[in-house]
Design an enzyme around this catalytic site. Sequence first.
Site, PDB file in Angstrom:
ATOM      1  N   HIS A  67       4.844 -24.737  -7.012  1.00  0.00           N
ATOM      2  CA  HIS A  67       3.466 -24.308  -6.741  1.00  0.00           C
ATOM      3  C   HIS A  67       3.282 -24.009  -5.254  1.00  0.00           C
ATOM      4  CE1 HIS A  67      -1.011 -24.611  -7.519  1.00  0.00           C
ATOM      5  NE2 HIS A  67      -0.967 -24.765  -6.204  1.00  0.00           N
ATOM      6  N   GLU A  68       3.720 -24.927  -4.395  1.00  0.00           N
ATOM      7  CA  GLU A  68       3.546 -24.738  -2.954  1.00  0.00           C
ATOM      8  C   GLU A  68       4.475 -23.662  -2.405  1.00  0.00           C
ATOM      9  OE1 GLU A  68       1.092 -25.977  -1.472  1.00  0.00           O
ATOM     10  OE2 GLU A  68       0.491 -27.347  -3.071  1.00  0.00           O
ATOM     11  N   HIS A  71       2.829 -20.296  -2.748  1.00  0.00           N
ATOM     12  CA  HIS A  71       1.893 -20.030  -1.649  1.00  0.00           C
ATOM     13  C   HIS A  71       2.641 -19.591  -0.402  1.00  0.00           C
ATOM     14  CE1 HIS A  71      -1.624 -21.479  -3.689  1.00  0.00           C
ATOM     15  NE2 HIS A  71      -1.218 -22.740  -3.767  1.00  0.00           N
TER      16      HIS A  71
END
Length: 395
Positions: A67-68, A71
């Site tokens: 998820h990170e 980003h």
Amino acid sequence: MEGSLRLGRIAGIEVSIHASWLVVFGLVVWSLAAGYLPALYPGWAPGTYLLTAIVAALLLFASVLVHELSHSIVARARGLPVRGITLFIFGGVANIGREASRPLDEFLMAIVGPLASLFLAALCWGAGALVRPAGPSPAHAILAYLATLNTALAFFNLLPGFPLDGGRVLHAIIWGISADFRRATQVATLAGNVVAYLFILGGLWIAFIRGDFFNGIWLAFIGWFLNNAADASRRQVEIQYRLAGVRVGDIMNPAPLVVERHVTLSELVNDYVLRRGVRALPVVEGDRLVGIITLSDIKDVPQEQWSTTTVGDVVGRRGKLVVATPRQDLASALNALAEGDLNQLPVVEDGRLVGLLTRSDIIRYFQVRELLGLDRLPPRSAAVGPPDAGERQAS
């Protein structure tokens, strides 16, 4: 984050783990092995529950890392610096050096995280369906758990409040429509406060009315964290706008203590570091800036070599030197300090050292403003872009 252990690099992005992660990792393993798995999959051996819980918890945090990473990769593709990713007690955080300069960039950076989590959830649901005919195995339990948690992670992050991804999506939309970054930040962080207080109230209700004390307090704790983060984001933007119109030359030290490059490290330590309490010094040759020498640079040299090693032998080993100019706006200089995790910036003009800007100078500036009761916030129409989108200079 202080107290973090570096794990390595993925796609060129440094990944670290904070000590607080061990706490939540232990709680996740305990809750899975002692409650969740035995309730859904009775009859397994205790060791099977424990091993399944450990694998599930590790893969859960791998999902948070994905998820990170999404980003960070999009941020880097849009030209933003990424310092790294840290896994900590609330999951993970991507440390991006500055705000996006366009609403579209912020929207893409924010939305990709929940999309990555939904993709992982779909992947796990599909894999779980394939292994399900074989019976209630640990593999199926892990996949079902990851599918559920990644779905929850995606929708939780889509809640419309700063600093969650949904809050950043809301911020990007309002910024794009109104062309007012500051107004968008005020609305998105206010939404973040509302979401946070709902979490706190909901957590207290679960803890003391429904009697589920642990989960209720944990939910309230998450709300407290989100509320603090929303307030911090709002304060950061307001501080940046208070710097509007202020130049580096207005608050820099125009006559900083310097050291010539021919000085030995022994002389530097005895005459400057210990006697005057300085931790970093500009290195000059005449009035020309050569670099900055810090305590870390000195410590890298064995003490028995200090008497024969000069400052010039050591300075410049840590890569490019970040500098400011007297006419540079203070907001962009502050961003350069934060982006490089620096404590000071040499101020140069035509290659000559004309001053030194430190974090202490900026803090002192705000303290004096506060004592005088000054408020230099520009009118909303005068400052509509992101406050840290100014020019950054490096040499």
